[in-house]
Write an enzyme that holds these catalytic residues in place. Structure first.
Site, PDB file in Angstrom:
ATOM      1  N   LYS A 113      10.317  31.695  21.713  1.00  0.00           N
ATOM      2  CA  LYS A 113       9.851  32.949  21.925  1.00  0.00           C
ATOM      3  C   LYS A 113      10.190  34.350  20.856  1.00  0.00           C
ATOM      4  O   LYS A 113      10.442  33.858  19.609  1.00  0.00           O
ATOM      5  CB  LYS A 113      11.410  32.974  22.728  1.00  0.00           C
ATOM      6  CG  LYS A 113      12.463  32.781  21.982  1.00  0.00           C
ATOM      7  CD  LYS A 113      13.073  34.620  21.508  1.00  0.00           C
ATOM      8  CE  LYS A 113      14.497  34.185  21.377  1.00  0.00           C
ATOM      9  NZ  LYS A 113      14.516  35.562  20.188  1.00  0.00           N
ATOM     10  N   ASP A 121      20.050  32.001  23.171  1.00  0.00           N
ATOM     11  CA  ASP A 121      18.795  31.341  23.748  1.00  0.00           C
ATOM     12  C   ASP A 121      18.138  30.339  23.902  1.00  0.00           C
ATOM     13  O   ASP A 121      17.496  30.624  24.886  1.00  0.00           O
ATOM     14  CB  ASP A 121      17.895  32.016  22.090  1.00  0.00           C
ATOM     15  CG  ASP A 121      17.811  33.275  21.469  1.00  0.00           C
ATOM     16  OD1 ASP A 121      17.957  34.264  22.104  1.00  0.00           O
ATOM     17  OD2 ASP A 121      17.883  33.060  20.467  1.00  0.00           O
TER      18      ASP A 121
HETATM   19  O1  C5P Z   1      24.272  31.994  20.039  1.00  0.00           O
HETATM   20  P1  C5P Z   1      24.200  32.331  18.322  1.00  0.00           P
HETATM   21  O2  C5P Z   1      24.703  30.336  18.425  1.00  0.00           O
HETATM   22  O3  C5P Z   1      22.106  31.764  18.362  1.00  0.00           O
HETATM   23  O4  C5P Z   1      24.519  33.339  18.182  1.00  0.00           O
HETATM   24  C1  C5P Z   1      24.218  33.359  16.131  1.00  0.00           C
HETATM   25  C2  C5P Z   1      25.983  34.392  16.244  1.00  0.00           C
HETATM   26  O5  C5P Z   1      24.496  35.914  16.564  1.00  0.00           O
HETATM   27  C3  C5P Z   1      26.602  34.791  16.750  1.00  0.00           C
HETATM   28  O6  C5P Z   1      27.726  33.864  15.747  1.00  0.00           O
HETATM   29  C4  C5P Z   1      26.945  36.274  16.786  1.00  0.00           C
HETATM   30  O7  C5P Z   1      27.544  36.853  15.869  1.00  0.00           O
HETATM   31  C5  C5P Z   1      25.526  36.479  17.429  1.00  0.00           C
HETATM   32  N1  C5P Z   1      25.084  36.773  18.570  1.00  0.00           N
HETATM   33  C6  C5P Z   1      26.193  38.135  19.312  1.00  0.00           C
HETATM   34  N2  C5P Z   1      25.632  38.380  20.111  1.00  0.00           N
HETATM   35  C7  C5P Z   1      24.381  37.786  20.833  1.00  0.00           C
HETATM   36  C8  C5P Z   1      23.952  36.468  20.279  1.00  0.00           C
HETATM   37  C9  C5P Z   1      24.343  36.228  19.642  1.00  0.00           C
HETATM   38  O8  C5P Z   1      26.702  38.953  18.306  1.00  0.00           O
HETATM   39  N3  C5P Z   1      24.057  38.172  22.697  1.00  0.00           N
END
Ligand code: C5P
Length: 294
Positions: free
Chosen positions: A12, A137
């Site tokens: 994406k 995501d």
């Molecule tokens: O959800 P994911 O594991 O992909 O997110 C990785 C990091 O990115 C999280 O630990 C967080 O610090 C940050 N993040 C965030 N807000 C989001 C997506 C990700 O703060 N909407």
């Protein structure tokens, strides 16, 4: 080994990404426009007793429970009490930790495939709820296409894909940690209050987008954090603009940069401006995960 369907997990890009506010759980509420594109990883799933195992053609990727594909399979097994195991083949094309949701796309394909293989009969909403446990995501990668996303990105609304658009993706050989970007003191959430779900700023952007004015719609708040860490990214954006793109920007937390072009030929030609960096020419796709019998 007997034949098994092939699953394609599409990358994406974010055509728009604004950070609204930090939440109590540490994540951030976003407003974003996601687009699935035709760069994909390829996965196959072979039944086996008890264990979840995987193999991958990319040496740098972990094959243990730290891999999102293995975590996705284990999550499904434990949540639904599945006794069977699975052996997963993963062939990587999507660059890793690149802002293209490659790992999330693979996890989404795993959820879709195991739902079929183990006959769990989960609908898309149930898969999305499971997917959010694996990463912000993953819900979009399950839904695919062109979507507006809010909250962590899991609350998804269909949008019209821009017509006659091709993308040149430029993949600098850098790894950017999403966590580091979101915890940087340089990140400035807007704090804008949404009404009936969305902010005034996003409504304006959505109008530009639906009118086909991508140059006015495209924006990524995370550039303000990532460009100072890697100044070469700002220069790639400038080179994409000079190479004739309608608009250019960073995807997610980077480092992938992309330019928008009116035709495949123009995107391919612009790619010649980056002889020293890996590039991909891609088009929008309607789905996040696809499967076919070989
Ligand atoms: O959800 P994911 O594991 O992909 O997110 C990785 C990091 O990115 C999280 O630990 C967080 O610090 C940050 N993040 C965030 N807000 C989001 C997506 C990700 O703060 N909407």
């Amino acid at each position: 080994m007997r034949s098994s369907p092939v699953f394609l997990a599409y990358a994406k890009i974010n055509l728009y990404l604004e950070v609204i506010k930090k939440r109590r759980d540490g994540y951030h509420n976003l407003e974003t426009i996601f687009q699935s594109v035709s760069l994909s990883d390829r996965l196959q799933f072979f039944p086996q007793p008890e264990k979840v195992t995987m193999e991958c053609d990319n040496e740098t990727l972990a094959r243990d429970a730290s891999n999102l594909v293995v975590r996705a399979a284990q999550l499904v097994r434990t949540r639904f009490g599945v006794a069977q195991g699975v052996h997963i083949h993963l062939s990587k094309q999507i660059p890793i930790a690149a802002g293209l949701a490659g790992g999330s796309a693979d996890a989404a394909a795993t959820l879709v495939a195991l739902n079929q293989l183990w006959n769990l009969k989960l609908n898309l909403c149930q898969l999305i709820t499971l997917g959010l446990e694996l990463g912000s995501d993953v819900p979009f990668c399950l839904a695919g296409g062109t979507k507006a996303g809010r909250l962590r990105g899991q609350d998804l609304y269909p949008m019209h894909a821009p017509v006659a658009v091709w993308y040149l993706l430029v993949h600098p050989n850098l790894h950017v940690s999403t966590r580091e970007v979101f915890t940087s003191p340089l990140l400035r959430p807007t704090g804008e209050t949404p009404f009936a779900g969305w902010t005034r700023s996003f409504r304006r952007v959505r109008r530009h987008f639906e009118n086909g004015d991508l140059a006015a719609a495209m924006f990524n708040r995370l550039e303000e954090v990532v460009f100072p860490m890697h100044p070469e990214l700002a220069s790639i954006k400038q080179r994409l603009q000079q190479a004739g793109s309608i608009a250019a920007g960073m995807s997610g937390s980077g480092p992938t940069m992309f330019g928008v072009f009116r035709s495949r030929d123009e995107a391919v030609k612009a790619g010649q401006a980056f002889p020293d960096i890996r590039t991909s020419v891609v088009c929008p796709t309607l789905v996040g995960v696809n499967s076919f019998e070989e």
